[in-house]
Each structure stands twice: as C-alpha cells, then as structure tokens.
Design an enzyme around this catalytic site. Structure first.
Site, PDB file in Angstrom:
ATOM      1  CG  ASN A  52      13.116   2.846  32.273  1.00 28.49           C
ATOM      2  OD1 ASN A  52      12.248   2.939  31.693  1.00 28.49           O
ATOM      3  ND2 ASN A  52      13.751   1.754  32.266  1.00 28.49           N
ATOM      4  CG  ASP A  98      19.058 -10.248  42.042  1.00 29.87           C
ATOM      5  OD1 ASP A  98      19.309 -10.369  40.910  1.00 29.87           O
ATOM      6  OD2 ASP A  98      18.565  -8.993  42.547  1.00 29.87           O
ATOM      7  CG  HIS A 140      18.269  -6.291  39.881  1.00 30.44           C
ATOM      8  ND1 HIS A 140      18.462  -7.426  40.047  1.00 30.44           N
ATOM      9  CD2 HIS A 140      17.567  -6.080  38.932  1.00 30.44           C
ATOM     10  CE1 HIS A 140      17.762  -8.048  39.091  1.00 30.44           C
ATOM     11  NE2 HIS A 140      17.378  -7.106  38.117  1.00 30.44           N
TER      12      HIS A 140
HETATM   13  P1  NAD Z   1       8.003  -5.540  28.810  1.00 29.88           P
HETATM   14  O1  NAD Z   1       8.667  -4.406  27.587  1.00 29.88           O
HETATM   15  O2  NAD Z   1       7.348  -6.764  28.324  1.00 29.88           O
HETATM   16  O3  NAD Z   1       6.792  -4.763  29.385  1.00 29.88           O
HETATM   17  C1  NAD Z   1       6.817  -3.628  30.075  1.00 29.88           C
HETATM   18  C2  NAD Z   1       5.529  -2.742  29.935  1.00 29.88           C
HETATM   19  O4  NAD Z   1       5.371  -1.494  30.553  1.00 29.88           O
HETATM   20  C3  NAD Z   1       4.865  -2.621  28.398  1.00 29.88           C
HETATM   21  O5  NAD Z   1       3.818  -3.268  28.092  1.00 29.88           O
HETATM   22  C4  NAD Z   1       4.988  -1.190  28.102  1.00 29.88           C
HETATM   23  O6  NAD Z   1       3.859  -0.835  27.213  1.00 29.88           O
HETATM   24  C5  NAD Z   1       4.672  -0.824  29.872  1.00 29.88           C
HETATM   25  N1  NAD Z   1       5.143   0.603  29.909  1.00 29.88           N
HETATM   26  C6  NAD Z   1       6.075   1.299  29.802  1.00 29.88           C
HETATM   27  N2  NAD Z   1       6.262   2.424  30.126  1.00 29.88           N
HETATM   28  C7  NAD Z   1       5.067   2.560  30.957  1.00 29.88           C
HETATM   29  C8  NAD Z   1       4.467   3.615  31.938  1.00 29.88           C
HETATM   30  N3  NAD Z   1       5.136   4.786  31.984  1.00 29.88           N
HETATM   31  N4  NAD Z   1       3.417   3.225  32.489  1.00 29.88           N
HETATM   32  C9  NAD Z   1       2.818   1.918  32.411  1.00 29.88           C
HETATM   33  N5  NAD Z   1       3.202   0.858  31.501  1.00 29.88           N
HETATM   34  C10 NAD Z   1       4.384   1.308  30.891  1.00 29.88           C
HETATM   35  O7  NAD Z   1       9.109  -5.704  30.043  1.00 29.88           O
HETATM   36  P2  NAD Z   1       9.207  -6.737  30.871  1.00 29.88           P
HETATM   37  O8  NAD Z   1       9.806  -7.816  30.569  1.00 29.88           O
HETATM   38  O9  NAD Z   1       7.762  -7.123  31.826  1.00 29.88           O
HETATM   39  O10 NAD Z   1       9.959  -5.829  32.224  1.00 29.88           O
HETATM   40  C11 NAD Z   1       9.451  -4.793  32.944  1.00 29.88           C
HETATM   41  C12 NAD Z   1      10.671  -4.204  33.521  1.00 29.88           C
HETATM   42  O11 NAD Z   1      11.179  -5.216  34.778  1.00 29.88           O
HETATM   43  C13 NAD Z   1      11.821  -4.109  32.530  1.00 29.88           C
HETATM   44  O12 NAD Z   1      12.353  -2.715  33.030  1.00 29.88           O
HETATM   45  C14 NAD Z   1      12.827  -4.983  33.133  1.00 29.88           C
HETATM   46  O13 NAD Z   1      14.250  -4.840  33.043  1.00 29.88           O
HETATM   47  C15 NAD Z   1      12.426  -5.164  34.551  1.00 29.88           C
HETATM   48  N6  NAD Z   1      12.823  -6.492  35.091  1.00 29.88           N
HETATM   49  C16 NAD Z   1      13.547  -6.363  36.520  1.00 29.88           C
HETATM   50  C17 NAD Z   1      13.798  -7.294  37.145  1.00 29.88           C
HETATM   51  C18 NAD Z   1      14.215  -7.242  38.677  1.00 29.88           C
HETATM   52  O14 NAD Z   1      14.581  -8.494  39.345  1.00 29.88           O
HETATM   53  N7  NAD Z   1      14.128  -6.307  39.289  1.00 29.88           N
HETATM   54  C19 NAD Z   1      13.557  -8.793  36.491  1.00 29.88           C
HETATM   55  C20 NAD Z   1      13.229  -8.995  35.251  1.00 29.88           C
HETATM   56  C21 NAD Z   1      12.787  -7.762  34.691  1.00 29.88           C
HETATM   57  C1  LMR Z   2      16.910  -9.729  35.596  1.00 28.54           C
HETATM   58  O1  LMR Z   2      17.915  -9.540  36.538  1.00 28.54           O
HETATM   59  O2  LMR Z   2      16.770 -10.648  34.724  1.00 28.54           O
HETATM   60  C2  LMR Z   2      16.333  -8.544  35.004  1.00 28.54           C
HETATM   61  O3  LMR Z   2      16.787  -7.585  35.820  1.00 28.54           O
HETATM   62  C3  LMR Z   2      16.749  -8.212  33.721  1.00 28.54           C
HETATM   63  C4  LMR Z   2      17.962  -7.301  33.377  1.00 28.54           C
HETATM   64  O4  LMR Z   2      18.152  -6.607  32.614  1.00 28.54           O
HETATM   65  O5  LMR Z   2      18.763  -8.055  33.881  1.00 28.54           O
END
Ligand code: NAD
Ligand code: LMR
Length: 327
Positions: free
Chosen positions: A107, A161, A189
């Site tokens: 990433n 969180d 996180h």
């Molecule tokens: P997902 O796989 O359903 O969707 C991710 C999307 O991003 C996909 O459609 C993919 O094609 C697209 N993608 C990948 N690379 C890309 C790029 N370079 N440019 C544009 N689009 C791109 O995943 P999700 O469940 O929607 O989660 C997305 C992210 O959020 C993950 O990294 C997940 O771990 C993170 N997340 C963070 C938190 C938080 O609290 N910070 C919470 C939940 C999920």
């Molecule tokens: C979450 O906290 O739910 C997301 O960041 C997904 C993960 O990888 O824990």
C-alpha cells in the site's frame, strides 16, 4: 446556493465506498446545505471500473438534491483535480491472519503516487483523510511527498476506534452512550492504540469513578478496542465497512465543524512523547473548517505513558520499514 465542494474518493467501488458515497451525497458529511461533486477513483482493473459504473448509476437513482456531479476515473490526476477533500480509502485490505504491517509495502507505493498527485493538482485548500491501512503510516507517506500542502492537511482516521471505545465504556457502565465523553485515541490505528480512559467522563463523572473495575479498563477494554478490527474480520471474513464509512463521515464532519474535540491521527511534532515525524492519534479541537489545533493539556500517568511508548514504537518501526520508499 453554495459552491459545490469537490470530494475525491479512492477505492470508490469497494466495500467502504459503497457505504460512504451515499452518506456524502446525502449531506451527512458536509451539511444539509452544501452541494458536492464526487470524483470517484478506482484501480485500473476492469472489474472494479465496471462496479464503479454500477455505483454511479445508483447514485443517480437516489436523486440526491446536493449531488451536483459524479466523475468516474482510473486516472488519479483526473480524480484529484481541484479536489477540496481527498478521501484515501482505496488500498488492499487485511485478510484473516494478516497484520497491518503486512500491507505496508504494497500500500505504501500507492500512497507515494497519490501524495505527489494531490500536491500537484488538488485545490489550494485541499485536505486529505486517509483510511486505507496501515492508515497512519500511509498518511505519513502521502504527506512526505507534498511540497505545496503542509503536513497538517494530511490526517488519518482513528475515529472508528474512538467510536468503538465510547460504545464499550457505555456498555460496561450500563449507560446510554451519549453520556460518555472525552474518550480519545492515542497512537496507531492498530492493536497497539491507546484509548485514554482516564480522561473520559460518564454522565459528567470520571469514567474511572463510574467503572471501578480498573483491571478491566487496563486489560479487556484496551484489548477489545484495539483488536476490534480483527474480530470483525474473523466474524465477517471481510474488514469493517459500514462502521468505517460512518467513522469517516464523523472524522470529516468534526473537522469542518469549529469547536468539535475529537481524535485524529496528525503529525505528532513530538506531542505526548511521540516521535516528531510519525502520524499519531491524539485529541484535536477544530478551529476553522478544515483546520485544527492539537489539545496538549492531558496529563498521562505511568500506565498511559507505557501504552503510548508501545504504540509510538510501532509507528517508528513502520516508518523505518518504508524509509527507503519515502526518500
Ligand atoms: P475493498 O477491497 O472492498 O475496496 C478497496 C477498493 O480500493 C477496491 O475497489 C480496489 O479496486 C480499490 N483500489 C485499490 N488500489 C487502488 C488505487 N491505487 N487507487 C484507487 N482505488 C484502488 O476494501 P475496503 O473494505 O473498502 O477497505 C479499504 C481500506 O480501508 C483497506 O485498506 C482497509 O484495511 C481500510 N480500513 C481502514 C479502517 C480504519 O479505521 N482506518 C477501517 C476499515 C477498513
Ligand atoms: C478496522 O479497524 O476495522 C480496520 O482497520 C480493518 C482492519 O484491518 O482491522
């Protein structure tokens, strides 16, 4: 009628995107009188772009009065053009058994490119909110590529969180969650994050007076909040999505609402003992829409200091892991 805000969203056809875009278009993020133009960015993958077409069709079908345009693109230079807010959601999510560090290199390269492009083409007042994991370090990476936009424009989300911690405290105390205040998240996180319960209040009293089981606060409470993401992955087989989208709505809404005090991961600049160059969760007060000041007055006891030291170490290690990439 106000001028529409341009909101770029990466990963727009993903799980979080599917819960997020409709909330933005309905006014939940920027308010009921603020029109928006959505600039949706997906990876250049046929399946993802086809799915994005479907999402855009559904946005049309909602007939949202505030939605003044939808751009669909796989070119981030187009997607970030003149954007006032860049919501960086797109990334490879963690699967069962994976730790967030496993995602760092994959990433990280995405966020280097996006940081450079946002700096080059986004609006003069651009703000960036990073959700894609590992969110703090991805945010640090994106900010490291910016020459025009200052580090304070780059924030990462720890609001999920904070929301999780608020609910856990309310459940333990057997009270309505709206009576739980001032619970802030420090650090990464990740499971190392520290929900600083000693400063929280419940019904106007210190949380530590209301919840007298301090072993629970120091142990299971911190652990449940820290490992909630993993628990959801284990249960759903997919990472949290609706609650993450909701938290991003809260994150941005709080950042555009002066006076709000909330948890955000920001460049630490050495506050609370964090390494100056990591992005760490801490409480901020929104000053003017999009801008904030860090609240520095909270005293930390020995337990809190040891938790902050541990989450700081993880952030420093993550930074060291990608040091070559961000040169
Ligand atoms: P997902 O796989 O359903 O969707 C991710 C999307 O991003 C996909 O459609 C993919 O094609 C697209 N993608 C990948 N690379 C890309 C790029 N370079 N440019 C544009 N689009 C791109 O995943 P999700 O469940 O929607 O989660 C997305 C992210 O959020 C993950 O990294 C997940 O771990 C993170 N997340 C963070 C938190 C938080 O609290 N910070 C919470 C939940 C999920
Ligand atoms: C979450 O906290 O739910 C997301 O960041 C997904 C993960 O990888 O824990």
């Amino acid at each position: 009628m106000k001028t529409p805000i341009r909101v770029a969203v990466t990963g727009a056809a993903g799980q979080i995107g599917y819960s997020l875009l409709f909330r933005i278009a309905s006014g939940a993020m920027f308010g009921p009188d603020q029109p928006v133009i959505l600039q949706l960015i997906e990876a250049p993958i046929e399946k993802a772009l086809k799915a994005l077409e479907g999402v855009a069709m559904e946005l049309d079908d909602c007939a949202f009065p505030l939605l003044k345009g939808v751009v669909q693109t796989s070119d981030p230079a187009v997607g970030f053009k003149d954007a006032n807010w860049c919501l960086l959601v797109g990334a490879k999510p963690r699967g069962p058994g994976m730790e967030r560090a496993d995602l760092l290199k994959d990433n990280g390269t995405i966020f280097i490119g996006q940081g450079r492009l946002i700096d080059a083409v986004a609006a003069a007042d651009a703000r960036v909110a990073v959700v894609g994991n590992p969110a703090n370090t991805n945010c640090m990476i994106a900010a490291s590529q910016a020459k025009r936009l200052t580090p304070d424009r780059f924030t990462a989300m720890v609001r999920l969180d904070q929301n999780r911690a608020q609910t856990q405290l309310a459940k333990k105390a057997g009270v309505d969650l709206t009576t739980v205040k001032d619970i802030f998240i420090y650090g990464n996180h990740s499971p190392s994050m520290f929900p600083a319960f000693a400063h929280a209040t419940i019904g106007g009293r210190p949380a530590t007076d209301v919840i007298t089981d301090h072993a629970w606060l120091q142990g299971p409470f911190c652990e449940t909040v820290g490992k909630r993401g993993g628990a959801i992955i284990a249960a759903r087989g997919l990472s949290s999505a609706a609650s993450a989208a909701n938290a991003l709505v809260d994150h941005v809404r709080s950042l555009v609402t002066p006076g709000t005090i909330h948890s955000v991961a920001v460049k630490s600049d050495g506050r609370y003992g964090f390494d100056a160059n990591v992005w760490a969760g801490m409480p901020v007060r929104t000053t003017t829409p999009g801008s904030y000041e860090v609240i520095t007055g909270y005293a930390m006891d020995d337990f809190a200091k040891s938790k902050i030291a541990a989450t700081n170490k993880e952030l420093v290690d993550e930074r060291a892991f990608v040091a070559e990439m961000i040169k």
